[in-house]
Design a protein around this motif. Structure first.
Motif, PDB file in Angstrom:
ATOM      1  N   PHE A   1       0.839  -1.195   0.000  1.00  0.00           N
ATOM      2  CA  PHE A   1       0.000   0.000   0.000  1.00  0.00           C
ATOM      3  C   PHE A   1       0.880   1.253   0.000  1.00  0.00           C
ATOM      4  N   PRO A   2       1.596   1.497  -1.097  1.00  0.00           N
ATOM      5  CA  PRO A   2       2.463   2.681  -1.145  1.00  0.00           C
ATOM      6  C   PRO A   2       1.655   3.960  -1.377  1.00  0.00           C
ATOM      7  N   ILE A   3       2.289   5.076  -1.123  1.00  0.00           N
ATOM      8  CA  ILE A   3       1.718   6.389  -1.437  1.00  0.00           C
ATOM      9  C   ILE A   3       2.518   6.959  -2.597  1.00  0.00           C
ATOM     10  N   ARG A   4       1.820   7.320  -3.657  1.00  0.00           N
ATOM     11  CA  ARG A   4       2.459   7.867  -4.848  1.00  0.00           C
ATOM     12  C   ARG A   4       2.541   9.378  -4.754  1.00  0.00           C
ATOM     13  N   LEU A   5       3.688   9.898  -5.140  1.00  0.00           N
ATOM     14  CA  LEU A   5       3.910  11.334  -5.200  1.00  0.00           C
ATOM     15  C   LEU A   5       4.764  11.583  -6.422  1.00  0.00           C
ATOM     16  N   GLY A   6       4.349  12.495  -7.278  1.00  0.00           N
ATOM     17  CA  GLY A   6       5.132  12.699  -8.481  1.00  0.00           C
ATOM     18  C   GLY A   6       4.853  14.014  -9.173  1.00  0.00           C
ATOM     19  N   ILE A   7       5.607  14.220 -10.210  1.00  0.00           N
ATOM     20  CA  ILE A   7       5.473  15.399 -11.052  1.00  0.00           C
ATOM     21  C   ILE A   7       5.579  14.926 -12.495  1.00  0.00           C
ATOM     22  N   GLY A   8       4.854  15.574 -13.377  1.00  0.00           N
ATOM     23  CA  GLY A   8       4.899  15.189 -14.779  1.00  0.00           C
ATOM     24  C   GLY A   8       4.705  16.387 -15.672  1.00  0.00           C
ATOM     25  N   SER A   9       4.863  16.157 -16.949  1.00  0.00           N
ATOM     26  CA  SER A   9       4.647  17.232 -17.918  1.00  0.00           C
ATOM     27  C   SER A   9       4.147  16.616 -19.219  1.00  0.00           C
ATOM     28  N   THR A  10       3.473  17.430 -20.016  1.00  0.00           N
ATOM     29  CA  THR A  10       3.018  17.000 -21.331  1.00  0.00           C
ATOM     30  C   THR A  10       3.665  17.894 -22.375  1.00  0.00           C
ATOM     31  N   PHE A  11       4.093  17.275 -23.458  1.00  0.00           N
ATOM     32  CA  PHE A  11       4.747  18.043 -24.523  1.00  0.00           C
ATOM     33  C   PHE A  11       3.731  18.782 -25.390  1.00  0.00           C
ATOM     34  N   ALA A  12       2.570  18.157 -25.624  1.00  0.00           N
ATOM     35  CA  ALA A  12       1.587  18.741 -26.545  1.00  0.00           C
ATOM     36  C   ALA A  12       1.030  20.068 -26.019  1.00  0.00           C
ATOM     37  N   ASN A  13       0.735  20.135 -24.731  1.00  0.00           N
ATOM     38  CA  ASN A  13       0.127  21.341 -24.164  1.00  0.00           C
ATOM     39  C   ASN A  13       1.118  22.208 -23.413  1.00  0.00           C
ATOM     40  N   ASN A  14       2.385  21.783 -23.348  1.00  0.00           N
ATOM     41  CA  ASN A  14       3.405  22.519 -22.599  1.00  0.00           C
ATOM     42  C   ASN A  14       2.930  22.787 -21.176  1.00  0.00           C
ATOM     43  N   SER A  15       2.562  21.727 -20.475  1.00  0.00           N
ATOM     44  CA  SER A  15       1.996  21.856 -19.139  1.00  0.00           C
ATOM     45  C   SER A  15       2.804  21.051 -18.121  1.00  0.00           C
ATOM     46  N   VAL A  16       2.593  21.369 -16.861  1.00  0.00           N
ATOM     47  CA  VAL A  16       3.240  20.685 -15.739  1.00  0.00           C
ATOM     48  C   VAL A  16       2.158  20.330 -14.732  1.00  0.00           C
ATOM     49  N   TYR A  17       2.256  19.139 -14.121  1.00  0.00           N
ATOM     50  CA  TYR A  17       1.280  18.754 -13.108  1.00  0.00           C
ATOM     51  C   TYR A  17       1.955  17.992 -11.979  1.00  0.00           C
ATOM     52  N   PHE A  18       1.313  17.980 -10.822  1.00  0.00           N
ATOM     53  CA  PHE A  18       1.741  17.255  -9.630  1.00  0.00           C
ATOM     54  C   PHE A  18       0.626  16.302  -9.249  1.00  0.00           C
TER      55      PHE A  18
ATOM     56  N   LEU B   1      -7.157  19.622 -13.640  1.00  0.00           N
ATOM     57  CA  LEU B   1      -7.045  18.457 -12.758  1.00  0.00           C
ATOM     58  C   LEU B   1      -6.635  17.232 -13.567  1.00  0.00           C
ATOM     59  N   PRO B   2      -5.370  16.830 -13.517  1.00  0.00           N
ATOM     60  CA  PRO B   2      -4.944  15.631 -14.249  1.00  0.00           C
ATOM     61  C   PRO B   2      -5.273  14.361 -13.466  1.00  0.00           C
ATOM     62  N   ILE B   3      -5.489  13.290 -14.183  1.00  0.00           N
ATOM     63  CA  ILE B   3      -5.694  11.979 -13.569  1.00  0.00           C
ATOM     64  C   ILE B   3      -4.599  11.069 -14.109  1.00  0.00           C
ATOM     65  N   PRO B   4      -3.568  10.764 -13.298  1.00  0.00           N
ATOM     66  CA  PRO B   4      -2.512   9.840 -13.749  1.00  0.00           C
ATOM     67  C   PRO B   4      -3.088   8.440 -13.965  1.00  0.00           C
ATOM     68  N   SER B   5      -2.289   7.534 -14.447  1.00  0.00           N
ATOM     69  CA  SER B   5      -2.762   6.189 -14.790  1.00  0.00           C
ATOM     70  C   SER B   5      -3.505   5.554 -13.624  1.00  0.00           C
TER      71      SER B   5
END
Length: 81
Positions: free
Chosen positions: A12-29, A67-71
């Protein structure tokens, strides 16, 4: 935290991360809990799945906040060398 046995593992890990998308030039946590299951099919082959309950927030050049929804679900088949 989790249950670790010889044939299977449940974590039961806790996920914490940061990502970005190339198409929209965006950043999310994102942040949230996860259920991770792993089954040893043989001594060399492992089947693993993750169910993520993560949520996040982000922004881009075109939008201030979104509001992004990761996998949500990840499946994997692994081979040990």
């Amino acid at each position: 935290p989790g249950i670790y046995r010889k044939q299977y593992n449940i974590a039961f890990p806790i996920r914490l991360g940061i990502g970005s998308t190339f198409a929209n030039n965006s950043v999310y946590f994102y942040l949230g809990p996860c259920t991770q299951l792993a089954f040893n099919i043989t001594s060399k082959i492992i089947l693993q799945s993750q169910l993520n309950f993560t949520f996040g927030f982000g922004g881009s050049d075109n939008t201030i906040i979104y509001l992004p929804i990761p996998s949500l679900l990840t499946l994997g088949l692994y081979y040990k060398f």
